[in-house]
Design a protein around this motif. Structure first.
Motif, PDB file in Angstrom:
ATOM      1  N   VAL A   1       0.839  -1.196   0.000  1.00  9.42           N
ATOM      2  CA  VAL A   1       0.000   0.000   0.000  1.00  9.42           C
ATOM      3  C   VAL A   1       0.875   1.248   0.000  1.00  9.42           C
ATOM      4  O   VAL A   1       1.682   1.456   0.911  1.00  9.42           O
ATOM      5  N   GLY A   2       0.694   2.071  -1.043  1.00  9.64           N
ATOM      6  CA  GLY A   2       1.375   3.360  -1.138  1.00  9.64           C
ATOM      7  C   GLY A   2       0.358   4.470  -0.945  1.00  9.64           C
ATOM      8  O   GLY A   2       0.043   5.199  -1.884  1.00  9.64           O
ATOM      9  N   THR A   3      -0.158   4.591   0.257  1.00 11.82           N
ATOM     10  CA  THR A   3      -1.299   5.467   0.568  1.00 11.82           C
ATOM     11  C   THR A   3      -1.173   6.847  -0.073  1.00 11.82           C
ATOM     12  O   THR A   3      -2.024   7.278  -0.838  1.00 11.82           O
ATOM     13  N   ALA A   4      -0.092   7.561   0.248  1.00 15.01           N
ATOM     14  CA  ALA A   4       0.074   8.948  -0.195  1.00 15.01           C
ATOM     15  C   ALA A   4       1.133   9.038  -1.286  1.00 15.01           C
ATOM     16  O   ALA A   4       1.983   9.922  -1.276  1.00 15.01           O
ATOM     17  N   ALA A   5       1.085   8.114  -2.248  1.00 15.10           N
ATOM     18  CA  ALA A   5       2.047   8.051  -3.364  1.00 15.10           C
ATOM     19  C   ALA A   5       3.439   7.655  -2.885  1.00 15.10           C
ATOM     20  O   ALA A   5       4.438   8.036  -3.478  1.00 15.10           O
ATOM     21  N   THR A   6       3.496   6.870  -1.826  1.00 15.00           N
ATOM     22  CA  THR A   6       4.759   6.290  -1.371  1.00 15.00           C
ATOM     23  C   THR A   6       4.468   5.101  -0.460  1.00 15.00           C
ATOM     24  O   THR A   6       3.541   5.162   0.345  1.00 15.00           O
ATOM     25  N   VAL A   7       5.242   4.038  -0.626  1.00 14.28           N
ATOM     26  CA  VAL A   7       5.227   2.963   0.365  1.00 14.28           C
ATOM     27  C   VAL A   7       6.186   3.433   1.454  1.00 14.28           C
ATOM     28  O   VAL A   7       7.383   3.577   1.209  1.00 14.28           O
ATOM     29  N   LYS A   8       5.668   3.724   2.623  1.00 12.61           N
ATOM     30  CA  LYS A   8       6.444   4.404   3.664  1.00 12.61           C
ATOM     31  C   LYS A   8       7.770   3.692   3.942  1.00 12.61           C
ATOM     32  O   LYS A   8       7.823   2.478   4.063  1.00 12.61           O
ATOM     33  N   ALA A   9       8.848   4.488   4.017  1.00  9.75           N
ATOM     34  CA  ALA A   9      10.213   4.037   4.344  1.00  9.75           C
ATOM     35  C   ALA A   9      10.876   3.233   3.225  1.00  9.75           C
ATOM     36  O   ALA A   9      11.918   2.624   3.448  1.00  9.75           O
TER      37      ALA A   9
ATOM     38  N   GLY B   1       9.778  -8.030  -5.115  1.00 11.93           N
ATOM     39  CA  GLY B   1       8.953  -8.905  -5.951  1.00 11.93           C
ATOM     40  C   GLY B   1       7.567  -8.369  -6.234  1.00 11.93           C
ATOM     41  O   GLY B   1       6.743  -9.072  -6.831  1.00 11.93           O
ATOM     42  N   ALA B   2       7.274  -7.137  -5.809  1.00 13.23           N
ATOM     43  CA  ALA B   2       5.938  -6.569  -6.032  1.00 13.23           C
ATOM     44  C   ALA B   2       5.743  -6.217  -7.501  1.00 13.23           C
ATOM     45  O   ALA B   2       6.601  -5.575  -8.113  1.00 13.23           O
ATOM     46  N   ASP B   3       4.603  -6.616  -8.070  1.00 12.58           N
ATOM     47  CA  ASP B   3       4.263  -6.307  -9.459  1.00 12.58           C
ATOM     48  C   ASP B   3       3.338  -5.100  -9.562  1.00 12.58           C
ATOM     49  O   ASP B   3       3.181  -4.523 -10.641  1.00 12.58           O
ATOM     50  N   ILE B   4       2.671  -4.738  -8.465  1.00  9.97           N
ATOM     51  CA  ILE B   4       1.640  -3.702  -8.486  1.00  9.97           C
ATOM     52  C   ILE B   4       1.565  -3.058  -7.103  1.00  9.97           C
ATOM     53  O   ILE B   4       1.781  -3.728  -6.088  1.00  9.97           O
ATOM     54  N   LEU B   5       1.269  -1.760  -7.082  1.00  9.94           N
ATOM     55  CA  LEU B   5       1.073  -1.025  -5.827  1.00  9.94           C
ATOM     56  C   LEU B   5      -0.355  -0.521  -5.753  1.00  9.94           C
ATOM     57  O   LEU B   5      -1.027  -0.354  -6.764  1.00  9.94           O
ATOM     58  N   LEU B   6      -0.782  -0.192  -4.526  1.00  6.23           N
ATOM     59  CA  LEU B   6      -2.086   0.412  -4.320  1.00  6.23           C
ATOM     60  C   LEU B   6      -1.909   1.877  -3.909  1.00  6.23           C
ATOM     61  O   LEU B   6      -1.072   2.191  -3.070  1.00  6.23           O
ATOM     62  N   GLY B   7      -2.680   2.764  -4.547  1.00  6.43           N
ATOM     63  CA  GLY B   7      -2.709   4.172  -4.171  1.00  6.43           C
ATOM     64  C   GLY B   7      -4.077   4.512  -3.610  1.00  6.43           C
ATOM     65  O   GLY B   7      -5.052   3.810  -3.867  1.00  6.43           O
ATOM     66  N   ASN B   8      -4.160   5.610  -2.861  1.00  3.68           N
ATOM     67  CA  ASN B   8      -5.378   5.893  -2.114  1.00  3.68           C
ATOM     68  C   ASN B   8      -6.068   7.173  -2.590  1.00  3.68           C
ATOM     69  O   ASN B   8      -5.552   8.276  -2.420  1.00  3.68           O
TER      70      ASN B   8
ATOM     71  N   MET C   1      -4.664  -9.261  -3.111  1.00  6.52           N
ATOM     72  CA  MET C   1      -4.882  -8.731  -1.758  1.00  6.52           C
ATOM     73  C   MET C   1      -4.008  -7.513  -1.550  1.00  6.52           C
ATOM     74  O   MET C   1      -3.005  -7.342  -2.237  1.00  6.52           O
ATOM     75  N   ASP C   2      -4.384  -6.676  -0.588  1.00  3.76           N
ATOM     76  CA  ASP C   2      -3.532  -5.548  -0.193  1.00  3.76           C
ATOM     77  C   ASP C   2      -3.667  -5.364   1.304  1.00  3.76           C
ATOM     78  O   ASP C   2      -4.688  -5.723   1.885  1.00  3.76           O
ATOM     79  N   CYS C   3      -2.638  -4.787   1.927  1.00  5.70           N
ATOM     80  CA  CYS C   3      -2.738  -4.469   3.344  1.00  5.70           C
ATOM     81  C   CYS C   3      -1.577  -3.567   3.744  1.00  5.70           C
ATOM     82  O   CYS C   3      -0.473  -3.699   3.209  1.00  5.70           O
ATOM     83  N   VAL C   4      -1.833  -2.669   4.696  1.00  8.62           N
ATOM     84  CA  VAL C   4      -0.765  -1.803   5.222  1.00  8.62           C
ATOM     85  C   VAL C   4       0.103  -2.552   6.237  1.00  8.62           C
ATOM     86  O   VAL C   4       1.130  -2.038   6.678  1.00  8.62           O
TER      87      VAL C   4
END
Length: 376
Positions: A36-44, A54-61, A266-269
């Motif tokens: 999860v890249g809530t605010a256009a970033t995966v924190k840290a 290995g991530a193929d896709i991110l989630l934005g909010n 699936m997605d999760c923070v």
């Protein structure tokens, strides 16, 4: 010519499936876990580091980005992919869940939701049409319908009323989404923990017709047993030739159970949030790096793990930098957790393809039951 969005099943094992979602920005191997890249970033994390796990896709909010820096600003700056330096697929949620859980004063009507921003108190209106417009401005590859997500437990009449409103909003979302080659729109099944309501929702969504289908309204406080109870039947109500996405899940054992029941995405923070609070997910379960038992331990978090945290740093060092409040603590712990999650997904995909999922799942649970390595 734009690459069409499509889903190809490669193998099944029981109800579990493995395959590929093809998008113009690249392929997504399923079952897939989306950081999860809530605010256009995966924190840290840097985007290249997220990809390296290995991530193929991110989630934005949608909710967070519409408030800050605004979808219009992101569009002027070339869209979300360019803005956050991630050139692979992005899925954006519709904003509905955050409006319900984060926003200040809110008023729900047939039209949509009027709410006050949790950032600065400013007033906003989010409707199916506005949600589609924001997600178009962001340029996301997979767009989610605007829906209402009532917190569970709730009485059946409340859940039914909410689900039917979400189905009307799904129809409006589809009309507002329009014809966008290469971009996909997913519908969201609602209905709480009631099979009849889930079936009604699935039928309504299929009449409208979507590129993929989400199982919504779970992981909102009902507990794992109730969630698995719904997943025992709800994915089978959705088209087998389209991706099935379980929103907001979860812990590693939630993910394994969901995949066994036919979920593809699936997605999760959790992996990133846990990393920042000193919690590591490993094959032996959770490790709390805050605990004093780690302060003199020269061993890695997980000897079998190849992430930078495990390859180059000791538990003693990770304990020290967490206690000292150093930024590298969040970076290393988050990287480890995301690496572990993606390794788990790769293991699930391989096991389904080889027809040995039940053995993989048994090994997964047996290893976790052993618990962490003995203290020195």
């Amino acid at each position: 010519m734009t690459t069409p969005f499509r889903f190809t099943l490669a193998a099944t094992d029981g109800r579990a499936r493995t395959g590929t979602i093809t998008t113009p920005r690249g392929e997504i191997r399923t079952p897939a876990f989306m950081p999860v890249g809530t605010a256009a970033t995966v924190k840290a994390m840097l985007p290249d580091s997220v990809r390296a796990t290995g991530a193929d896709i991110l989630l934005g909010n949608t909710y967070h980005l519409m408030l800050r820096p605004t979808a219009e600003r992101i569009a002027r700056l070339g869209g979300l992919h360019r803005f956050m330096n991630w050139d692979r697929p992005i899925l954006t949620d519709s904003g509905g869940f955050q409006v319900m859980s984060l926003a200040g004063l809110r008023k729900l009507t047939e039209e949509g939701v009027r709410f006050s921003s949790h950032v600065d108190g400013s007033k906003h209106m989010l409707t199916p049409e506005r949600s589609m417009e924001i997600q178009r401005l962001l340029g996301s590859d997979i767009v989610m319908c605007f829906d209402e997500c009532p917190a569970l437990p709730a009485d059946e009449a409340t859940v039914a009323k909410s689900m039917r409103l979400s189905m009307r909003w799904a129809e409006r979302s589809k009309a507002a989404f329009g014809d966008r080659p290469g971009h996909a729109l997913f519908g969201i099944q609602q209905g709480g923990v009631t099979p009849e309501l889930r079936a009604e929702s699935a039928e309504a969504l299929q009449r409208i017709g979507f590129d993929g289908y989400a199982v919504g309204g779970l992981a909102v406080g009902e507990g794992q047993e109730a969630m698995f109870g719904v997943l025992d039947y709800s994915p089978d109500m959705l088209p087998a030739d389209k991706p099935r996405y379980l929103m907001g899940v979860g812990k590693p054992d939630d993910i394994v159970g969901a995949v066994e029941r036919g979920i593809d995405m699936m997605d999760c923070v959790l992996p990133s949030r846990s990393g920042r609070t000193g919690q590591a997910w490993t094959r032996r379960g959770q490790v709390n790096i805050k605990n004093a038992r780690h302060q003199d331990d020269p061993r890695p978090l997980d000897e079998g793990c190849t992430c930078p945290a495990c390859r180059s740093y000791s538990r003693a060092y990770l304990h020290h930098v967490f206690k000292a409040g150093e930024i590298i603590s969040s970076m290393l712990m988050t990287w480890h957790n995301l690496h572990y999650y993606q390794e788990l997904m790769a293991g699930l995909r391989g096991a389904i393809a080889a027809g040995r999922l039940s053995a993989f799942v048994a090994e997964f649970h047996a290893m976790r039951a052993e618990g962490d390595i003995e203290p020195l």
